[in-house]
Design a protein around this motif. Structure first.
Motif, PDB file in Angstrom:
ATOM      1  N   ALA A   1       0.829  -1.197   0.000  1.00 57.89           N
ATOM      2  CA  ALA A   1       0.000   0.000   0.000  1.00 57.89           C
ATOM      3  C   ALA A   1       0.871   1.258   0.000  1.00 57.89           C
ATOM      4  CB  ALA A   1      -0.939  -0.003   1.207  1.00 57.89           C
ATOM      5  N   ARG A   2       1.985   1.221   0.739  1.00 61.78           N
ATOM      6  CA  ARG A   2       2.860   2.405   0.780  1.00 61.78           C
ATOM      7  C   ARG A   2       3.461   2.682  -0.598  1.00 61.78           C
ATOM      8  NH1 ARG A   2       4.166   0.435   6.251  1.00 61.78           N
ATOM      9  NH2 ARG A   2       5.687  -0.991   5.373  1.00 61.78           N
ATOM     10  N   VAL A   3       3.854   1.625  -1.294  1.00 58.21           N
ATOM     11  CA  VAL A   3       4.447   1.792  -2.627  1.00 58.21           C
ATOM     12  C   VAL A   3       3.407   2.323  -3.604  1.00 58.21           C
ATOM     13  CG1 VAL A   3       5.455   0.538  -4.584  1.00 58.21           C
ATOM     14  CG2 VAL A   3       6.262   0.096  -2.252  1.00 58.21           C
ATOM     15  N   GLU A   4       2.201   1.785  -3.548  1.00 60.26           N
ATOM     16  CA  GLU A   4       1.147   2.246  -4.443  1.00 60.26           C
ATOM     17  C   GLU A   4       0.736   3.681  -4.163  1.00 60.26           C
ATOM     18  OE1 GLU A   4      -2.012  -0.610  -4.296  1.00 60.26           O
ATOM     19  OE2 GLU A   4      -0.860  -2.086  -5.432  1.00 60.26           O
ATOM     20  N   ALA A   5       1.039   4.199  -2.980  1.00 55.48           N
ATOM     21  CA  ALA A   5       0.674   5.569  -2.626  1.00 55.48           C
ATOM     22  C   ALA A   5       1.641   6.610  -3.197  1.00 55.48           C
ATOM     23  CB  ALA A   5       0.599   5.707  -1.108  1.00 55.48           C
ATOM     24  N   VAL A   6       2.766   6.172  -3.753  1.00 56.59           N
ATOM     25  CA  VAL A   6       3.724   7.122  -4.334  1.00 56.59           C
ATOM     26  C   VAL A   6       3.099   7.752  -5.576  1.00 56.59           C
ATOM     27  CG1 VAL A   6       5.993   7.380  -5.407  1.00 56.59           C
ATOM     28  CG2 VAL A   6       5.708   5.889  -3.426  1.00 56.59           C
ATOM     29  N   ARG A   7       3.094   9.061  -5.618  1.00 55.06           N
ATOM     30  CA  ARG A   7       2.453   9.794  -6.712  1.00 55.06           C
ATOM     31  C   ARG A   7       3.370  10.782  -7.416  1.00 55.06           C
ATOM     32  NH1 ARG A   7      -0.520   6.206  -6.880  1.00 55.06           N
ATOM     33  NH2 ARG A   7      -2.527   6.064  -5.904  1.00 55.06           N
ATOM     34  N   ASN A   8       4.505  11.102  -6.795  1.00 52.99           N
ATOM     35  CA  ASN A   8       5.337  12.170  -7.337  1.00 52.99           C
ATOM     36  C   ASN A   8       6.797  11.754  -7.432  1.00 52.99           C
ATOM     37  OD1 ASN A   8       3.146  14.153  -7.196  1.00 52.99           O
ATOM     38  ND2 ASN A   8       3.425  13.977  -4.979  1.00 52.99           N
ATOM     39  N   PHE A  22      11.580  10.931   1.893  1.00 52.12           N
ATOM     40  CA  PHE A  22      11.420  11.317   3.289  1.00 52.12           C
ATOM     41  C   PHE A  22      10.195  10.575   3.797  1.00 52.12           C
ATOM     42  CE2 PHE A  22      13.586  14.949   1.327  1.00 52.12           C
ATOM     43  CZ  PHE A  22      14.741  14.965   2.104  1.00 52.12           C
ATOM     44  N   LEU A  23      10.385   9.759   4.814  1.00 52.03           N
ATOM     45  CA  LEU A  23       9.291   8.913   5.273  1.00 52.03           C
ATOM     46  C   LEU A  23       8.148   9.712   5.899  1.00 52.03           C
ATOM     47  CD1 LEU A  23      11.211   5.781   6.547  1.00 52.03           C
ATOM     48  CD2 LEU A  23      10.037   6.138   4.368  1.00 52.03           C
ATOM     49  N   LYS A  24       8.399  11.000   6.214  1.00 51.20           N
ATOM     50  CA  LYS A  24       7.291  11.838   6.679  1.00 51.20           C
ATOM     51  C   LYS A  24       6.374  12.216   5.512  1.00 51.20           C
ATOM     52  CE  LYS A  24       9.819  16.076   6.150  1.00 51.20           C
ATOM     53  NZ  LYS A  24      10.436  17.225   6.651  1.00 51.20           N
ATOM     54  N   ASP A  25       6.887  12.138   4.276  1.00 45.98           N
ATOM     55  CA  ASP A  25       6.098  12.363   3.059  1.00 45.98           C
ATOM     56  C   ASP A  25       6.446  11.259   2.061  1.00 45.98           C
ATOM     57  OD1 ASP A  25       4.574  13.343   0.944  1.00 45.98           O
ATOM     58  OD2 ASP A  25       6.096  14.789   0.334  1.00 45.98           O
ATOM     59  N   PRO A  26       5.969  10.027   2.317  1.00 45.59           N
ATOM     60  CA  PRO A  26       6.390   8.901   1.482  1.00 45.59           C
ATOM     61  C   PRO A  26       5.662   8.806   0.146  1.00 45.59           C
ATOM     62  CG  PRO A  26       4.888   8.149   3.164  1.00 45.59           C
ATOM     63  CD  PRO A  26       5.113   9.617   3.415  1.00 45.59           C
ATOM     64  N   HIS A  27       5.144   9.921  -0.339  1.00 45.30           N
ATOM     65  CA  HIS A  27       4.437   9.938  -1.619  1.00 45.30           C
ATOM     66  C   HIS A  27       5.299  10.528  -2.728  1.00 45.30           C
ATOM     67  CE1 HIS A  27       0.997   8.900   0.774  1.00 45.30           C
ATOM     68  NE2 HIS A  27       1.198   9.967   1.515  1.00 45.30           N
ATOM     69  N   VAL A  54      11.733   0.562  -2.358  1.00 43.81           N
ATOM     70  CA  VAL A  54      11.967  -0.406  -1.285  1.00 43.81           C
ATOM     71  C   VAL A  54      12.034   0.321   0.056  1.00 43.81           C
ATOM     72  CG1 VAL A  54      13.564  -2.138  -0.350  1.00 43.81           C
ATOM     73  CG2 VAL A  54      13.090  -2.066  -2.808  1.00 43.81           C
ATOM     74  N   HIS A  55      12.706   1.480   0.106  1.00 45.52           N
ATOM     75  CA  HIS A  55      12.715   2.266   1.346  1.00 45.52           C
ATOM     76  C   HIS A  55      11.289   2.624   1.764  1.00 45.52           C
ATOM     77  CE1 HIS A  55      16.993   2.798   1.936  1.00 45.52           C
ATOM     78  NE2 HIS A  55      17.165   3.346   0.741  1.00 45.52           N
ATOM     79  N   ILE A  56      10.484   3.021   0.805  1.00 45.18           N
ATOM     80  CA  ILE A  56       9.098   3.376   1.102  1.00 45.18           C
ATOM     81  C   ILE A  56       8.333   2.159   1.595  1.00 45.18           C
ATOM     82  CG2 ILE A  56       6.911   4.092   0.040  1.00 45.18           C
ATOM     83  CD1 ILE A  56       8.625   6.055  -1.681  1.00 45.18           C
ATOM     84  N   GLY A  57       8.541   1.006   0.946  1.00 47.83           N
ATOM     85  CA  GLY A  57       7.874  -0.222   1.376  1.00 47.83           C
ATOM     86  C   GLY A  57       8.261  -0.608   2.798  1.00 47.83           C
ATOM     87  N   ASP A  58       9.497  -0.366   3.165  1.00 51.21           N
ATOM     88  CA  ASP A  58       9.967  -0.657   4.518  1.00 51.21           C
ATOM     89  C   ASP A  58       9.268   0.240   5.534  1.00 51.21           C
ATOM     90  OD1 ASP A  58      11.686  -1.871   6.493  1.00 51.21           O
ATOM     91  OD2 ASP A  58      12.929  -0.063   6.408  1.00 51.21           O
ATOM     92  N   GLY A  59       9.106   1.491   5.189  1.00 53.66           N
ATOM     93  CA  GLY A  59       8.390   2.442   6.038  1.00 53.66           C
ATOM     94  C   GLY A  59       9.064   2.715   7.363  1.00 53.66           C
ATOM     95  N   ARG A  60       8.376   3.454   8.185  1.00 56.88           N
ATOM     96  CA  ARG A  60       8.885   3.799   9.519  1.00 56.88           C
ATOM     97  C   ARG A  60       8.888   2.594  10.452  1.00 56.88           C
ATOM     98  NH1 ARG A  60       6.465   9.728  11.100  1.00 56.88           N
ATOM     99  NH2 ARG A  60       7.361  10.820   9.319  1.00 56.88           N
TER     100      ARG A  60
END
Length: 151
Positions: A1-8, A22-27, A54-60
């Motif tokens: 879900a985090r990866v699919e949320a990337v828009r920019n 930046f994991l505070k704005d993972p989009h 992958v960093h985004i998928g890992d998340g906080r």
């Protein structure tokens, strides 16, 4: 879900020769303009995008901690280098970036030799000075720690 949320995907002069999230704005995935200029191929860009995803998928929550540990342990055993913690995470992201570039190359035929196309996925790690830091292996060590291309 985090990866699919990337828009920019955004170029940023202040980021210079880095790509990051930046994991505070993972989009948003950010490419420094100097770094972006050094990625002259689709394979290189795909590799870096996959790395950042992958960093985004890992998340906080460090959801991929076990994967990073396994990749780091395997690379440590194969190379004799100590690859743990953040270095294992960065190496894992590079590995998955390389695998994404390999998949792209396999689906997009070209007259160029396969090894040349795949090597472009790691081209951004080829620098004049081979320096690492506390969080990253040096470019040369990264390339040594990644598995060789299967023929």
């Amino acid at each position: 879900a985090r990866v699919e949320a990337v828009r920019n995907i955004r170029a940023d002069m202040d980021s210079r020769d880095n790509a990051s999230v930046f994991l505070k704005d993972p989009h948003t995935i950010i490419f420094g303009t100097i770094f972006l200029a050094g990625l002259p191929s689709d394979e290189g860009i795909i590799s870096v995008l996959a790395h950042e995803l992958v960093h985004i998928g890992d998340g906080r929550e460090d959801s991929l901690r076990l994967l990073f540990r396994a990749v780091g342990n395997r690379a440590s055993n194969l190379t004799g280098m100590k690859i743990h913690d953040q270095r294992a995470e960065e190496l894992s992201c590079d590995l998955l970036g390389m695998l994404a570039a390999r998949a792209y190359v396999a689906k997009m035929p070209s007259y160029e030799p396969l090894p040349r196309r795949i090597s472009r996925s790691l081209e951004h790690n080829c620098v004049d000075q081979d320096e690492g830091d506390d969080d990253h292996l040096s470019p040369r060590s990264t390339i040594r720690a990644l598995p060789p291309e299967r023929r």
